[in-house]
Design a protein around this motif. Structure first.
Motif, PDB file in Angstrom:
ATOM      1  N   UNK A   1      -9.593   2.942  -3.799  1.00 26.56           N
ATOM      2  CA  UNK A   1     -10.170   3.438  -3.190  1.00 26.56           C
ATOM      3  C   UNK A   1      -9.952   3.444  -2.254  1.00 26.56           C
ATOM      4  N   UNK A   2      -9.362   2.715  -1.398  1.00 29.65           N
ATOM      5  CA  UNK A   2      -9.303   2.924   0.378  1.00 29.65           C
ATOM      6  C   UNK A   2      -7.665   4.435   0.589  1.00 29.65           C
ATOM      7  N   UNK A   3      -6.553   3.529  -0.500  1.00 26.75           N
ATOM      8  CA  UNK A   3      -6.026   5.060  -0.787  1.00 26.75           C
ATOM      9  C   UNK A   3      -6.306   6.283  -1.209  1.00 26.75           C
ATOM     10  N   UNK A   4      -7.265   6.402  -2.133  1.00 28.35           N
ATOM     11  CA  UNK A   4      -7.674   7.687  -2.332  1.00 28.35           C
ATOM     12  C   UNK A   4      -8.280   8.801  -1.242  1.00 28.35           C
ATOM     13  N   UNK A   5      -8.794   7.526   0.105  1.00 30.64           N
ATOM     14  CA  UNK A   5      -9.437   8.332   1.196  1.00 30.64           C
ATOM     15  C   UNK A   5      -8.072   8.564   2.056  1.00 30.64           C
ATOM     16  N   UNK A   6      -6.992   8.121   1.996  1.00 31.99           N
ATOM     17  CA  UNK A   6      -5.904   8.486   2.552  1.00 31.99           C
ATOM     18  C   UNK A   6      -5.003   7.381   2.976  1.00 31.99           C
ATOM     19  N   UNK A   7      -3.726   7.994   3.884  1.00 26.74           N
ATOM     20  CA  UNK A   7      -2.821   6.962   4.044  1.00 26.74           C
ATOM     21  C   UNK A   7      -3.585   5.544   4.525  1.00 26.74           C
ATOM     22  N   UNK A   8      -3.103   4.368   4.047  1.00 26.45           N
ATOM     23  CA  UNK A   8      -3.539   2.851   4.623  1.00 26.45           C
ATOM     24  C   UNK A   8      -2.254   2.307   5.960  1.00 26.45           C
ATOM     25  N   UNK A   9      -3.138   1.852   6.698  1.00 26.11           N
ATOM     26  CA  UNK A   9      -1.987   1.639   7.373  1.00 26.11           C
ATOM     27  C   UNK A   9      -1.827  -0.449   7.341  1.00 26.11           C
ATOM     28  N   UNK A  10      -1.262  -1.039   6.582  1.00 27.58           N
ATOM     29  CA  UNK A  10      -1.122  -2.646   5.898  1.00 27.58           C
ATOM     30  C   UNK A  10       0.066  -3.291   6.346  1.00 27.58           C
ATOM     31  N   UNK A  11      -0.491  -4.594   5.720  1.00 31.64           N
ATOM     32  CA  UNK A  11       0.956  -5.317   6.059  1.00 31.64           C
ATOM     33  C   UNK A  11       1.459  -5.342   4.450  1.00 31.64           C
ATOM     34  N   UNK A  12       2.566  -5.434   4.336  1.00 34.52           N
ATOM     35  CA  UNK A  12       3.175  -5.672   2.431  1.00 34.52           C
ATOM     36  C   UNK A  12       2.799  -7.595   2.338  1.00 34.52           C
ATOM     37  N   UNK A  13       2.391  -7.734   0.903  1.00 35.46           N
ATOM     38  CA  UNK A  13       1.419  -9.095   0.869  1.00 35.46           C
ATOM     39  C   UNK A  13       2.288 -10.030   1.406  1.00 35.46           C
ATOM     40  N   UNK A  14       3.372 -10.387   1.365  1.00 37.09           N
ATOM     41  CA  UNK A  14       3.854 -11.700   1.200  1.00 37.09           C
ATOM     42  C   UNK A  14       3.963 -12.116   2.934  1.00 37.09           C
ATOM     43  N   UNK A  15       4.005  -9.784   3.723  1.00 32.59           N
ATOM     44  CA  UNK A  15       3.583 -10.534   5.228  1.00 32.59           C
ATOM     45  C   UNK A  15       2.194 -10.959   5.468  1.00 32.59           C
ATOM     46  N   UNK A  16       1.489 -10.189   4.443  1.00 36.51           N
ATOM     47  CA  UNK A  16       0.055 -10.828   4.769  1.00 36.51           C
ATOM     48  C   UNK A  16      -0.302 -12.333   4.447  1.00 36.51           C
ATOM     49  N   UNK A  17       0.309 -12.775   3.673  1.00 40.37           N
ATOM     50  CA  UNK A  17      -0.121 -14.172   3.318  1.00 40.37           C
ATOM     51  C   UNK A  17       0.829 -15.040   4.624  1.00 40.37           C
ATOM     52  N   UNK A  18       1.790 -15.196   5.123  1.00 40.95           N
ATOM     53  CA  UNK A  18       2.185 -16.169   6.590  1.00 40.95           C
ATOM     54  C   UNK A  18       1.594 -15.221   7.732  1.00 40.95           C
TER      55      UNK A  18
END
Length: 608
Positions: free
Chosen positions: A464-481
């Protein structure tokens, strides 16, 4: 190696010559030198026994006195360094050595203190130049020395740590003295570059050596009205590039970069050369006119003659001035052989790390960071002592200048120099620009309305987020740490823009006001994520445009230093017809419909 053999022959042919003053004045009654003279005594008669004892005592006295009178060979300091580096397990015969024992460290094996090196440390400089001079500075200096020796086992063991941890490639150079003098009544800015180890990961951020160093030195620096600031912009999970291209963008301070401490772990000699050239370029990018390169402290091996000769080549060209090599891991070995309960205070809880997802055996503990801070502090103390001695007329160090001239790459192969991206790696200039989505830089800002809103970094993102534009995000491993270690105080975030085909076009305006000089080549990098079999490929799955014209020339950069865990994560865009002038807008659109949210394409850096 022929050079080393010649040095060894010279070493056997020439007489020693050394002007070292006796080190006995540095010791108190509880510290002693150990000189072993094996001999056998045949019990025959009381008279014979008495004669042997007297003879041995006289011989030992003369032998011990000879330590202070022995002279060293007429080797240049560079030749001396090359000789030691070529034989790391062998002590050159011309080097004066005393054996160390320290009360309370009886369980520690004997360790050797190289007098020819120790005489250049903070203790040796104070003994030579400031022994009979008293001021508020010398009181502060003595207090600092006292605390250092208390932490690390006494005068001689602590000096052993210094002698084994620090190598000055120009110990008689005046660059550090000149820098301190220039910064009186001003600011002195030191920048820490490197990976997670230098950043302090595995501990609270405030326990990183950079902050401890700043706290230790500020009172001393204030004596000279110097405002000493350390900026630690080391990042975890980064590679040499694009990090070095963009390092100046991570520095929040507007101060010039006076000193760089660089720690990138194990580097090949060729990679080391890239680091040296890029660090010189850092200062150039922050000045409209050519500026002096920052003084360099490099955590690197002191035992590799090829690397030492490489650094001397850049000294000769004026690109490096009085660089310092630092590596302490071997120096602490004898101290760690002692039972933990008997170790000096500085080695207590040596291996303790806080509970953190970033804990790795390669990362330093809090006590290891503190040791690094103290070793660096004692190096800086020596420079301040030399400045005081020079100002008081006790030392007549002469200053000199070398007009810097960047030499051609020394270790790079011909093929690598012909790569279309070679200029970015080997020829840094003040014309290099970088935009990065990594925090704290965060200056890669897309045009309005192209990024999905309300996407919290702490939460995973669905389609849903990606359908409305590019997403500023962290990689999954980076987010968890990051979620698990927020309480440790680290502020860096390796954020990047992620998109799929449905996300549309992501556009960036380059340069102030959207206009810059002509650009012929540009590098675009993706997030530094662990490679996956079906992960997005920038050169195949993304269509790039410049001012709405498709860029047809894309090449994945294959250089080792521009890869993460084996994944090449940057591409070179080459523009047609001699480049682009005026307003420049770069666009990126995922053209492969098979790219999914789990394998989304990403953009984190643009360099031109």
């Amino acid at each position: 190696m022929n050079m080393v053999m010649q040095l060894r022959r010279r070493q056997q042919q020439e007489n020693d010559k050394d002007d070292e003053q006796s080190m006995d004045g540095d010791d108190d009654s509880s510290k002693r030198e150990k000189i072993d003279e094996p001999f056998s005594i045949q019990i025959g008669s009381v008279l014979l026994l008495f004669t042997l004892v007297v003879a041995f005592t006289v011989a030992a006295i003369f032998y011990q006195a000879s330590l202070g009178q022995r002279t060293s060979q007429s080797l240049s300091f560079r030749e001396h360094q090359m000789l030691i580096a070529a034989s790391p397990g062998r002590r050159p015969e011309h080097v004066d050595v005393v054996m160390i024992e320290e009360e309370g460290l009886d369980a520690m094996p004997p360790i050797e203190l190289d007098i020819s090196i120790a005489k250049h440390d903070a203790f040796g400089v104070a003994q030579k130049f400031l022994k009979n001079y008293t001021s508020s500075f010398t009181k502060l200096a003595q207090d600092l020395q006292t605390e250092f020796t208390h932490l690390y086992g006494g005068i001689r063991p602590s000096r052993y740590l210094l002698s084994k941890s620090v190598m000055e490639l120009e110990p008689e150079g005046t660059a550090w003295l000149r820098l301190l003098r220039e910064k009186e009544n001003s600011e002195l800015h030191m920048v820490i570059l490197g990976d997670g180890t230098a950043a302090g990961y595995g501990n609270h951020h405030e326990d990183a050596f950079s902050f401890i160093l700043q706290d230790i030195l500020r009172p001393l620096m204030q004596h000279f009205h110097i405002d000493f600031t350390v900026s630690n912009v080391a990042l975890e999970h980064v590679t040499l590039f694009p990090y070095l291209w963009c390092a100046s963008r991570f520095i929040k301070s507007d101060l010039p970069i006076d000193i760089v401490y660089a720690d990138f772990g194990s580097l090949t000699s060729s990679n080391l050369e890239q680091v040296v050239r890029q660090i010189w370029g850092l200062q150039q990018r922050e000045n409209s006119s050519p500026a002096a390169a920052p003084l360099l402290i490099l955590r690197d091996s002191k035992d590799d003659p090829e690397r030492i000769e490489l650094l001397h080549s850049y000294i000769d060209s004026g690109i490096l001035t009085s660089p310092v090599l630092m590596e302490w891991t071997d120096a602490v070995g004898p101290f760690l052989q002692v039972k933990p309960s008997l170790r000096p205070n500085g080695f207590e809880n040596w291996d303790f790390m806080v509970n953190s997802p970033h804990n790795k055996k390669s990362y330093w503990t809090a006590k290891q960071h503190r040791l690094v801070a103290w070793i660096l502090s004692m190096f800086f103390l020596k420079q301040m002592e030399l400045m005081v001695a020079n100002d008081q007329g006790f030392s007549d160090l002469q200053e000199w200048d070398i007009e810097p001239e960047m030499p051609s790459p020394i270790l790079a192969t011909g093929s690598s120099l012909r790569d279309p991206w070679a200029d970015f790696l080997y020829h840094p200039s003040n014309a290099l620009h970088c935009l990065s989505s990594f925090q704290p830089a965060n200056n890669l800002i897309p045009s309005e309305g192209q990024v999905s809103k309300d996407a919290l970094l702490e939460q995973p993102k669905g389609k849903m987020f990606y359908n409305s534009g590019w997403v500023l995000d962290l990689e999954n491993v980076e987010r968890k740490e990051k979620l698990q270690s927020q309480h440790l105080g680290f502020q860096d975030l390796l954020t990047s823009y992620h998109g799929i085909a449905a996300s549309g076009t992501l556009e960036f305006d380059l340069g102030l006001g959207g206009t810059i000089d002509s650009v012929e080549k540009m590098i675009v990098c993706e997030s530094q994520a662990a490679p996956q079999i079906e992960s997005c490929k920038l050169d195949q799955d993304v269509t790039f445009t410049i001012n709405n014209k498709i860029v047809h020339s894309l090449q994945r950069i294959t250089t080792e230093t521009v890869s993460y865990l084996g994944k090449q994560h940057c591409v070179l865009l080459t523009f047609e017809d001699g480049g682009v002038k005026g307003k420049i807008r770069i666009g990126a659109r995922v053209s492969n419909d098979k790219v999914t949210v789990s394998t989304a394409c990403s953009i984190s850096h643009i360099i031109w």
